[in-house]
Design an enzyme around this catalytic site. Structure first.
Site, PDB file in Angstrom:
ATOM      1  N   LYS A  97     -10.989 -53.620  93.979  1.00  0.00           N
ATOM      2  CA  LYS A  97     -11.986 -54.403  94.716  1.00  0.00           C
ATOM      3  C   LYS A  97     -12.674 -55.320  93.714  1.00  0.00           C
ATOM      4  O   LYS A  97     -13.293 -54.849  92.760  1.00  0.00           O
ATOM      5  CB  LYS A  97     -13.008 -53.490  95.386  1.00  0.00           C
ATOM      6  CG  LYS A  97     -14.123 -54.258  96.092  1.00  0.00           C
ATOM      7  CD  LYS A  97     -15.237 -53.317  96.537  1.00  0.00           C
ATOM      8  CE  LYS A  97     -16.430 -54.129  97.023  1.00  0.00           C
ATOM      9  NZ  LYS A  97     -17.604 -53.260  97.299  1.00  0.00           N
ATOM     10  N   GLY A 158     -26.980 -52.945  99.281  1.00  0.00           N
ATOM     11  CA  GLY A 158     -28.018 -51.926  99.199  1.00  0.00           C
ATOM     12  C   GLY A 158     -29.226 -52.130 100.077  1.00  0.00           C
ATOM     13  O   GLY A 158     -30.171 -51.340 100.029  1.00  0.00           O
ATOM     14  N   ALA A 184     -21.091 -54.131 102.506  1.00  0.00           N
ATOM     15  CA  ALA A 184     -22.466 -54.364 102.037  1.00  0.00           C
ATOM     16  C   ALA A 184     -23.422 -54.658 103.186  1.00  0.00           C
ATOM     17  O   ALA A 184     -23.128 -55.466 104.067  1.00  0.00           O
ATOM     18  CB  ALA A 184     -22.549 -55.491 101.001  1.00  0.00           C
ATOM     19  N   GLY A 185     -24.560 -53.988 103.149  1.00  0.00           N
ATOM     20  CA  GLY A 185     -25.625 -54.233 104.106  1.00  0.00           C
ATOM     21  C   GLY A 185     -25.599 -53.374 105.350  1.00  0.00           C
ATOM     22  O   GLY A 185     -26.589 -53.307 106.077  1.00  0.00           O
ATOM     23  N   ASN A 206     -21.697 -47.425 101.741  1.00  0.00           N
ATOM     24  CA  ASN A 206     -22.123 -46.596 100.619  1.00  0.00           C
ATOM     25  C   ASN A 206     -23.593 -46.211 100.749  1.00  0.00           C
ATOM     26  O   ASN A 206     -23.940 -45.076 101.052  1.00  0.00           O
ATOM     27  CB  ASN A 206     -21.853 -47.310  99.303  1.00  0.00           C
ATOM     28  CG  ASN A 206     -22.144 -46.461  98.076  1.00  0.00           C
ATOM     29  OD1 ASN A 206     -21.979 -46.913  96.949  1.00  0.00           O
ATOM     30  ND2 ASN A 206     -22.569 -45.214  98.232  1.00  0.00           N
ATOM     31  N   THR A 207     -24.482 -47.186 100.572  1.00  0.00           N
ATOM     32  CA  THR A 207     -25.912 -46.892 100.507  1.00  0.00           C
ATOM     33  C   THR A 207     -26.422 -46.153 101.738  1.00  0.00           C
ATOM     34  O   THR A 207     -27.204 -45.202 101.623  1.00  0.00           O
ATOM     35  CB  THR A 207     -26.710 -48.191 100.313  1.00  0.00           C
ATOM     36  OG1 THR A 207     -26.295 -48.823  99.098  1.00  0.00           O
ATOM     37  CG2 THR A 207     -28.201 -47.916 100.242  1.00  0.00           C
TER      38      THR A 207
END
EC number: 2.8.1.10
Length: 255
Positions: A97, A158, A184-185, A206-207
């Site tokens: 990635k 994040g 993301a987000g 992830n986050t």
């Protein structure tokens, strides 16, 4: 229903990809992966300590997963290429990635440098999945460079803000004939479901999982949301209308 996601010649059943950063303890990662059903797991190479079994992140990632190292920390194409080569030389495989970020405040990807890195790494036999700002022209350039998929951001890394780039992502889904993986987000399962309803091929989270009160349960919630969103997309969502429309006849039965 034949609904296969093929990336780099690999058949991927779970359309939920997960990251491994920010967890309160590495030891819960195997349970998170199990409950999420994820097959593709990404990890920053800089978080892998090959000299310490205890601190080596790879120790916590199930062996049957597709490992996708990322080039987190790279500020330009040259650094991203160097990290990717190091990952493969360390036994992490060909999936990579690409993350090229020179903006330290918003952590937005540098599409130009990402395209440069993709061109180089594809020629070297890598299966490249680039993280990008959702711009149609750049997505086309990444495809032409040989990217196996594109990974447009939903919101800055994040932030858990959801699909702030929804309309731009939809354009990529409609116009690019390689997988579109929203990255993301994504802050909650409903965000992931929304991305899948749009027609995204997968999401990377992830986050939102790692910072949840119970990451293991949250991983399962995301897995269910991704499945629901994909089924809704494949089923064909009903049209949105401006005015009310009764589901039963309003006249004729009182004669």
């Amino acid at each position: 229903m034949d609904d296969k996601l093929i990336i780099g010649g690999r058949e991927i059943i779970s359309r939920l990809f997960i990251g491994t950063g920010k967890f309160p303890a590495n030891r819960i990662i195997p349970d998170v992966v199990r409950m999420s059903g994820a097959q593709v797991v990404t990890v920053a190479l800089r978080r892998i300590d090959f000299d310490s079994d205890e601190e080596n992140m790879l120790r916590y990632i199930p062996k049957d997963c597709i490992l996708m190292p990322n080039t987190s920390g790279a500020r330009n194409a040259e650094e991203a290429v160097r990290i990717a080569r190091l990952a493969r030389a360390s036994g992490c495989g060909n999936f990579i990635k690409i993350e090229v970020i020179s903006d330290n405040r918003y952590l937005l990807p540098d599409n130009l440098e990402t395209i440069k890195a993709t061109e180089i790494l594809v020629k070297e036999g890598f299966i490249v999945l680039p993280y990008m700002n959702p711009d149609l022209m750049d997505a086309r350039r990444l495809k032409d460079a040989g990217a196996a998929a594109v990974m447009p951001l939903g919101a800055p890394i994040g932030t858990n803000k959801g699909l702030k780039t929804r309309e731009m992502i939809k354009i990529l889904i409609d116009e690019i004939d390689i997988p579109v993986i929203v990255d993301a987000g994504i802050g909650k399962p409903s965000d992931a479901c929304e991305a899948m309803e749009l027609g995204a091929d997968a999401v990377l989270v992830n986050t939102a999982i790692a910072t949840a009160g119970d990451p293991v349960v949250m991983a399962e919630a995301f897995a269910n949301a991704v499945i629901a969103g994909r089924k809704a997309y494949l089923s064909g969502l009903g049209p949105v209308k401006e005015y009310a429309e009764a589901s039963s006849p309003l006249t004729g039965f009182l004669r």
